[in-house]
Design a protein around this motif. Sequence first.
Motif, PDB file in Angstrom:
ATOM      1  N   UNK A 190       0.314 108.529  -4.811  1.00 59.18           N
ATOM      2  CA  UNK A 190       1.120 107.640  -3.774  1.00 59.18           C
ATOM      3  C   UNK A 190       1.412 106.337  -4.141  1.00 59.18           C
TER       4      UNK A 190
ATOM      5  N   UNK B  35      -2.167 103.851   1.512  1.00 62.06           N
ATOM      6  CA  UNK B  35      -2.451 105.365   1.556  1.00 62.06           C
ATOM      7  C   UNK B  35      -2.011 105.883   2.685  1.00 62.06           C
ATOM      8  N   UNK B  36      -2.634 105.368   3.876  1.00 67.55           N
ATOM      9  CA  UNK B  36      -2.364 106.074   5.199  1.00 67.55           C
ATOM     10  C   UNK B  36      -1.624 105.023   6.163  1.00 67.55           C
ATOM     11  N   UNK B  37      -0.770 104.259   5.339  1.00 69.81           N
ATOM     12  CA  UNK B  37       0.470 103.389   5.855  1.00 69.81           C
ATOM     13  C   UNK B  37       0.042 102.697   6.995  1.00 69.81           C
TER      14      UNK B  37
ATOM     15  N   UNK C  82      -0.530 106.882  11.293  1.00 71.78           N
ATOM     16  CA  UNK C  82      -1.003 107.859  10.342  1.00 71.78           C
ATOM     17  C   UNK C  82      -2.692 107.676  10.126  1.00 71.78           C
TER      18      UNK C  82
ATOM     19  N   UNK D 102      -4.891 108.013  13.225  1.00 75.73           N
ATOM     20  CA  UNK D 102      -5.307 109.659  13.554  1.00 75.73           C
ATOM     21  C   UNK D 102      -6.433 109.894  12.521  1.00 75.73           C
ATOM     22  N   UNK D 103      -6.163 109.489  11.087  1.00 75.53           N
ATOM     23  CA  UNK D 103      -7.254 109.801  10.251  1.00 75.53           C
ATOM     24  C   UNK D 103      -8.407 109.527  10.316  1.00 75.53           C
TER      25      UNK D 103
ATOM     26  N   UNK E 225      -3.838 115.194  -2.733  1.00 75.87           N
ATOM     27  CA  UNK E 225      -2.797 114.707  -1.917  1.00 75.87           C
ATOM     28  C   UNK E 225      -2.975 114.317  -0.497  1.00 75.87           C
ATOM     29  N   UNK E 226      -3.548 115.508   0.112  1.00 78.02           N
ATOM     30  CA  UNK E 226      -3.626 115.239   1.530  1.00 78.02           C
ATOM     31  C   UNK E 226      -5.081 114.281   1.956  1.00 78.02           C
ATOM     32  N   UNK E 227      -5.289 113.459   3.015  1.00 78.96           N
ATOM     33  CA  UNK E 227      -6.053 112.661   3.521  1.00 78.96           C
ATOM     34  C   UNK E 227      -7.432 113.526   3.506  1.00 78.96           C
TER      35      UNK E 227
END
Lengths: 514, 405
Positions: free
Chosen positions: A161, A200-202, A240, A243-244, A420-422
């Motif tokens: 990313x 990464x998570x914006x 983003x 939530x994570x 790729x996914x968190x």
Amino acid sequence: MRRLLLPVVAFLFLAGATSTDTNLTERQRALHVLNRLAFGPRPGDVDRVLNDGVDRWIDQQLHPEAIPDRAVDARLREYGTLRMSNAEIVQTFYAPIVEMRREAKNKADNASVSPQLRKEAQRVMQELVGQRIVRAADSDRQLNEVMVDFWMNHFNVFAGKGIDRFLLTSYERDTIRPLVWGRFEDLLMATAKSPAMLFYLDNARSVAAPENRPRMQPRRWPAMMRPQQQSQNRGGLNENYAREIMELHTLGVDGGYTQKDVTELARVLTGWTIDQRTGAFIFRPQLHDACAKTVLGVHFPAGGGIEEGERMIHILARHPATGHHIAYQLCQRLVSDDPPKALVDRVTKTFLYTDGDLRQTVKAVIDSPEFWDPQTYRAKVKSPFEYVISALRAVNAGIDDPMPVARAMQQIGEPLYGAQPPTGYSDKADAWVNTGALLNRLNFALALAANKLPGLHSDVASLVPSDRSVDALAVALTGGNLTDETRKTIKARGQDDAPTIAGLILGSPEFQRQ
Amino acid sequence: MINRRMFLKSSGLALVAGGLLPNVFVKMANAATTKGRKVLIAIFQRGAVDGLNVIVPYGEGQYYAARPTIAIPRPGSAEGAALDLDGFFGAHPSLASIFPYFKDRSAAFVHAVGSPDATRSHFDAQDFMESGTPGVKATEDGFLSRALAATKSEKGSPLRAVALSPALPRILSGTAGAVSMTNIAQFGIRGGPASGQIAQSFESMYGETVAGALGGTAKKSTDPQKLQPENGAAYPNGPLGNALRQIAQLIKSDVGLEVAFADVGGWDTHAGEGGPQGQLANNLRQFSDAIAAFARDLGSRMSDVVLVTMSEFGRTVHENGNRGTDHGHANVMLVLGGGVRGGKVYGRWPGLASSQLYENRDLAITSDFRDVFGELLTKQLGVGSLKAVFPTYDNSPSKWRGILA
């Protein structure tokens, strides 16, 4: 297709459950800790652990700071980027690419970034990947490397990313590694403020809606800050990370938070961003949501600042759901794919009683009867990383260039820093076991044992100078015994050279398990 | 450029070309076949292709107003003009090699299609599209894997689902046991001259569970490596050409392939996108030529094959200050193959006037990508219920566009 996959998994598990209900022998205990708390035994390791005592070895591994690791330290000295800050890496490797893109744009032609610059920039990831492989394979602080792998995956950041491939060096070195034996809250706070995760998570681009921003006197911003300021003026909330951090990093997906909590936490975390000049974390009050908020029942009156997010991280880190979530994942990693509830509950209590002391929490897993249960022994399938590293260790491979090893991991399905996914990579076998990946494992085993992998050197025959039987090689390579079936299969082949036998052993179902 | 007659002739099937069936592949159905096995090929254009310059709404004045330097001229108006599809839409001239399939009604496009999630992050949007659950990040597996799990396979071929990529892509991850590879020649035990014996030993160790998978399933009936492209098909050199050439080999060698996946990057045209020529044009030519070569290579076998393309989101209607486009919303998909009711651009066109745009800047979505896949998975792969495939979506057949017969 379930039909094809599940038997493969079932076979790997069933073949592992050959022990009786009695306790593990001392030798099995030594092999067990080398498989679970290290990346598998090197030749002679089982005997060394037996000599020192299994419990003493565990205790040493729980205090890696006291284990000298000079050979690895010396080896990694050649990787210059490992000592560079985010700002230095970005300046050295990324800024020239940006500059060249800008020039190409101005010329309105299709000139892309020169291969030379691209190659230079790849050095950052190559050295980062390289150190991970070298450390996992050769470091004497084995449990430390296991935990680094666990936490890097828990707080996953994907190198693919954008600029994150330049931020991961510092992320692993400064954010994760120093804290894997500390308190969970500190680790969580460090990741929340890390540029790699912010990007990464914006969260770096998540800003308060203009009408919710604090009313401040217009002031003159330093010139360097202005462009960012302008671009962020147009932005708004990004949920983003909010939530994570609850779903993946702390409470878990069933941890009892709502969509409203996600949105409110995102507002709490507005203004947590990256300073474009230094590449470091910065809190920008002018982009923080200044209105009142409520997250998980905690009320924040209007006018707060960075302390709101810090308080929420403190609360999340100590939440019972977080204790359970972390305990579950640790047990899944160290004990079994579906860890027993009693074990998870016990480890959860330790986590909560010790205020998230990660050393105590890991120790609680290791001290549990479930960890030592014969049902646990060699019952878990190795992840691609674990498989490749354990094979390197088994043949005592010397690593001249880790890149071919990195490619092997990619072929087996889990490129380092490539999730790729968190969520990171799954810790359950059904995510790894498919025939294609298995085939890649087998070919890796054959090439490694035959000393045909570029970048590596090994000599399996030298591991068994006097007795080159299947059994002698099995002991040298796996530290333990093969099943009768595998032994028969290999012996039935007749005269094989040591590399072929070794390749078959490293490809066997037994060696897929830990 | 090949014309229709040449295409049929080169397939050696000129005799059956005069029938009334709408689809060129069906016309050829009694030549080489896939033995009735239906195959779905999905291609992901990673980086968000500019669908408005792929299938150009040349009938909209707004299109030309919004793109002063990168627009594709109206058909017939200039050099490098769009290839007229239906009097309103035209194809980018780089799609010349696919154009005959559209004319033959073997290929269709769906416009203003996409994922309803508002994200403009490549990373999230790809993730959502591959998981099949836009907005839900906790989904662990991909929707193609779930689709395979929802269908019965008579003899679970280890090569039932193949991704031509180094790692298993998100869309195929899960319990379906999909296999990823970059080179099918390497899909087998590589142990020198004794490979066959070694494979047997491993199969014996692992038992029936991997029987046939290690010794070179790919070599079961024919060595796919040795199958040269047929019908004069010439694949362009490049990742997609290589991937599709190998997928064709797998289909021809009858290894039980049902789903294949390939991805191709290079679509993130923020600057210097170009118009009839340039960056996007070059990428599109590669893309189109690879797909056309694939269809030509398979010849009549295409009657059992459907190929579909997707991309995570579209790009802004207006070109930006760098003669490129930024991240947008709706996009275009290509569907090509047997049973396709082609020669048509599907989907309701939402218009490009300011008031018609999504968030005042992007092409609005009028078809969910899951409507397209729902139809393809049902009709092509025989998925009975889509509930498990798209758990967060009401995939009613009434939403399908009728792209497949």
